[in-house]
Scaffold this motif. Sequence first.
Motif, PDB file in Angstrom:
ATOM      1  N   TYR A 219      -6.173   0.641   8.742  1.00 46.48           N
ATOM      2  CA  TYR A 219      -5.012   0.732   7.857  1.00 46.48           C
ATOM      3  C   TYR A 219      -3.974   1.581   8.566  1.00 46.48           C
ATOM      4  O   TYR A 219      -4.331   2.443   9.367  1.00 46.48           O
TER       5      TYR A 219
ATOM      6  N   ALA B 181     -11.027   1.086   9.912  1.00 45.06           N
ATOM      7  CA  ALA B 181     -11.842   0.744   8.747  1.00 45.06           C
ATOM      8  C   ALA B 181     -12.957  -0.224   9.145  1.00 45.06           C
ATOM      9  O   ALA B 181     -14.023  -0.235   8.544  1.00 45.06           O
TER      10      ALA B 181
ATOM     11  N   THR C 256     -12.300  -4.321   2.511  1.00 41.09           N
ATOM     12  CA  THR C 256     -11.356  -4.530   3.612  1.00 41.09           C
ATOM     13  C   THR C 256     -11.647  -5.849   4.309  1.00 41.09           C
ATOM     14  O   THR C 256     -10.728  -6.629   4.599  1.00 41.09           O
TER      15      THR C 256
ATOM     16  N   ASP D  25       0.831  -1.218   0.000  1.00 39.91           N
ATOM     17  CA  ASP D  25       0.000   0.000   0.000  1.00 39.91           C
ATOM     18  C   ASP D  25       0.857   1.255   0.000  1.00 39.91           C
ATOM     19  O   ASP D  25       0.481   2.292  -0.531  1.00 39.91           O
TER      20      ASP D  25
ATOM     21  N   ARG E 129     -22.551   1.250   1.483  1.00 39.27           N
ATOM     22  CA  ARG E 129     -22.076   2.331   0.636  1.00 39.27           C
ATOM     23  C   ARG E 129     -20.583   2.180   0.363  1.00 39.27           C
ATOM     24  O   ARG E 129     -19.893   1.453   1.071  1.00 39.27           O
ATOM     25  N   SER E 130     -20.125   2.920  -0.611  1.00 39.75           N
ATOM     26  CA  SER E 130     -18.705   2.894  -0.914  1.00 39.75           C
ATOM     27  C   SER E 130     -17.919   3.388   0.312  1.00 39.75           C
ATOM     28  O   SER E 130     -18.340   4.351   0.965  1.00 39.75           O
TER      29      SER E 130
ATOM     30  N   ALA F 190     -17.582   1.601   3.005  1.00 41.84           N
ATOM     31  CA  ALA F 190     -18.157   1.019   4.225  1.00 41.84           C
ATOM     32  C   ALA F 190     -17.221  -0.012   4.850  1.00 41.84           C
ATOM     33  O   ALA F 190     -17.326  -0.316   6.040  1.00 41.84           O
TER      34      ALA F 190
HETATM   35  P1  ADP Z   1     -15.712  -0.529   0.288  1.00 44.69           P
HETATM   36  O1  ADP Z   1     -15.148  -1.791  -0.265  1.00 44.69           O
HETATM   37  O2  ADP Z   1     -16.899  -0.769   1.154  1.00 44.69           O
HETATM   38  O3  ADP Z   1     -15.975   0.511  -0.733  1.00 44.69           O
HETATM   39  P2  ADP Z   1     -13.120  -0.311   1.542  1.00 44.69           P
HETATM   40  O4  ADP Z   1     -13.049  -1.543   2.355  1.00 44.69           O
HETATM   41  O5  ADP Z   1     -12.384  -0.292   0.260  1.00 44.69           O
HETATM   42  O6  ADP Z   1     -14.635   0.095   1.291  1.00 44.69           O
HETATM   43  O7  ADP Z   1     -12.611   0.917   2.417  1.00 44.69           O
HETATM   44  C1  ADP Z   1     -12.933   1.103   3.762  1.00 44.69           C
HETATM   45  C2  ADP Z   1     -12.155   2.313   4.305  1.00 44.69           C
HETATM   46  O8  ADP Z   1     -10.775   2.028   4.341  1.00 44.69           O
HETATM   47  C3  ADP Z   1     -12.315   3.559   3.446  1.00 44.69           C
HETATM   48  O9  ADP Z   1     -12.378   4.661   4.330  1.00 44.69           O
HETATM   49  C4  ADP Z   1     -11.054   3.613   2.626  1.00 44.69           C
HETATM   50  O10 ADP Z   1     -10.676   4.935   2.335  1.00 44.69           O
HETATM   51  C5  ADP Z   1     -10.047   2.977   3.564  1.00 44.69           C
HETATM   52  N1  ADP Z   1      -9.021   2.236   2.798  1.00 44.69           N
HETATM   53  C6  ADP Z   1      -9.239   1.274   1.886  1.00 44.69           C
HETATM   54  N2  ADP Z   1      -8.081   0.769   1.422  1.00 44.69           N
HETATM   55  C7  ADP Z   1      -7.097   1.449   2.062  1.00 44.69           C
HETATM   56  C8  ADP Z   1      -5.668   1.394   2.040  1.00 44.69           C
HETATM   57  N3  ADP Z   1      -5.025   0.524   1.262  1.00 44.69           N
HETATM   58  N4  ADP Z   1      -4.992   2.240   2.850  1.00 44.69           N
HETATM   59  C9  ADP Z   1      -5.622   3.104   3.657  1.00 44.69           C
HETATM   60  N5  ADP Z   1      -6.985   3.193   3.737  1.00 44.69           N
HETATM   61  C10 ADP Z   1      -7.704   2.390   2.955  1.00 44.69           C
END
Ligand code: ADP
Length: 592
Positions: A362, A368, A394, A125, A387-388, A390
Amino acid sequence: MQQPYAITKEDLGFSRIISIIFRSTWIHFPWIMVGLLALAFFSGTLQAAAPKILQVIIDLLVKGNGWQVQGFWKLLIAYGLCLLGGAIFKFGASKISFYLATQVEDKWRYAALRHYHELPFAWHDQHDSGEVGSRIDKGGSAVFVIIHELIGQNIFVSFLILAIIIVYTIVMYPSFALVLLFPIPLYIIITYIISQKIAAGQAHLNVLSEIANRTLYDGVANVRTVKAFGKEKEETKNYATKWSGYHLYEYGIERLWLIQDFLQSTIEISMRTIVLGYCAYTTYNGSISIGELTLIMSYQQMTFAPLVQLNSLFTRLRRNVKRISHLFEIIAEEDALHDKPNAVNIKPLQKEITVKKMHFEYSGRIAALHGLNLRIPAGKTTALVGRSGAGKSTLALLLMRFYDPEEGSIMWDNTDLRQIKRASLRKKVAWIPQDTSLFNRTIKENIAYGKQNVTQEEVEEAAQLAHAHDFILQTPNGYSSVIGERGVRLSGGQRQRIAIARALLTKPSLLIMDESTSHLDSETEKAISDSIRELHHKTTQLIIAHRLSTILHADQIVVLDKGRIVAVGKHEDLLKNPVYKRLYLMQFHRDE
Ligand code: ADP
């Protein structure tokens, strides 16, 4: 045997890096190293001996009885053989050192690449893949340069000759030794001071080059977006600004090189003149013969050969060690998710996956996922909606143990994921990510990626299951068609079907689909979903969906909101939940 690749963060200093490189060379290729040193030694000794024979020959000639003296021809042949032998041994040393350097380089390249792939997502990441690729490439080449060019090819032999000359002159001609060797410390000091400045400048130059290249590759990789927004000129301008900044700085460094060259030449020319004058004087008063004068002048010539290389040696050594340190940084990274010593292989999922009071964030960011409790029953389809942002993806990544939870646990039947061998988990879980990443290889290679020794029948069966077989046959070379970078020669839906086939081929126990049917029409999507259920009724499916239409049939739907589970149930039950209802209304009954 010592493990040359176990690098720690303490090993990134200049001298540690040099010693590790040589230790790894010695450990893996001791006999080649001995051979190389022996050849270099013979070459150096013969080259240093030739002027001595020349001195005797000249003295015989000056005395006017050269031809008649017994053994003159032998001396002449010995002189020729010395030079020829020196050249042949040097050639041999050069050839061996080339081979040795490539072998050691490869070991370090592979060690870094292997470790890179093993590092957890949390590390990836934070790091740009292009930058890592360049670090491995430049670091590998730097190992080669240090072993072959700096040590094997030039420097070792030249410095060996210098050492022989120093010892010989001090013993035989002490007063000349003073004049002959006086410039050496001066030369070294000047070279050292200026090369320090050059190295610092070079480091900044590397940063400027990286910045410019990042701009270049970013624009090249996103060429379609560039064109779509009509930004062709801006992209070039952007790059030109950074690249010309690089050149501007480079001119300053070039000036330092020239100053260094000039000072060195001045020392060399002055010393040559002084030594010649002193030789002429001592020859005139009879202290040395004409032959000895030739010997001293030749030795002086030879002492400057390695010194001339010093200027580039310091800077190149530093530059290449720096590059190796970037490669070492990758190997020194700790693999935080490595297998525990007592880790076990897992069996196919029998009963359920249980998520218990799980909390995850993260690195250094807000959480998260908070206190998640969830059961994912084996053989059933569980859908994650919300929602996006959510936390759906993760959660999926944690189920594959790409990250470990901060608190709580995930149990595969009765085993904590942290106790499971990573490789065995990967064999049981297949993941179709949101952003289908395909390789620029043939369709067959892409589908067969997750399993070794796959037959054509298996590939076609998986493709049929993913409703990809028909379109694959229509591509120019069928299963042998190469699909372009990231599958650019396929449509979004076709890419997804290849990714689905790739996952299905491994016959996973848990299949995670992260919005991976978003490019498919509802009919194809339903057909795929049904065939997965029919053919792999033991496969547990976890579907992350934005479009509720795809998961209305799911055995359980989990609604996530801001990292928390707000409801779990079947579609009909969940309509009572406000978060789910809002998602549902937005998609199906916009007017309500
Ligand atoms: P969804 O799949 O429901 O759209 P995610 O699981 O991708 O959501 O993201 C959950 C939260 O974690 C969000 O606030 C996103 O910004 C954060 N996030 C996702 N991936 C990373 C990452 N690699 N590093 C830091 N924050 C992350």
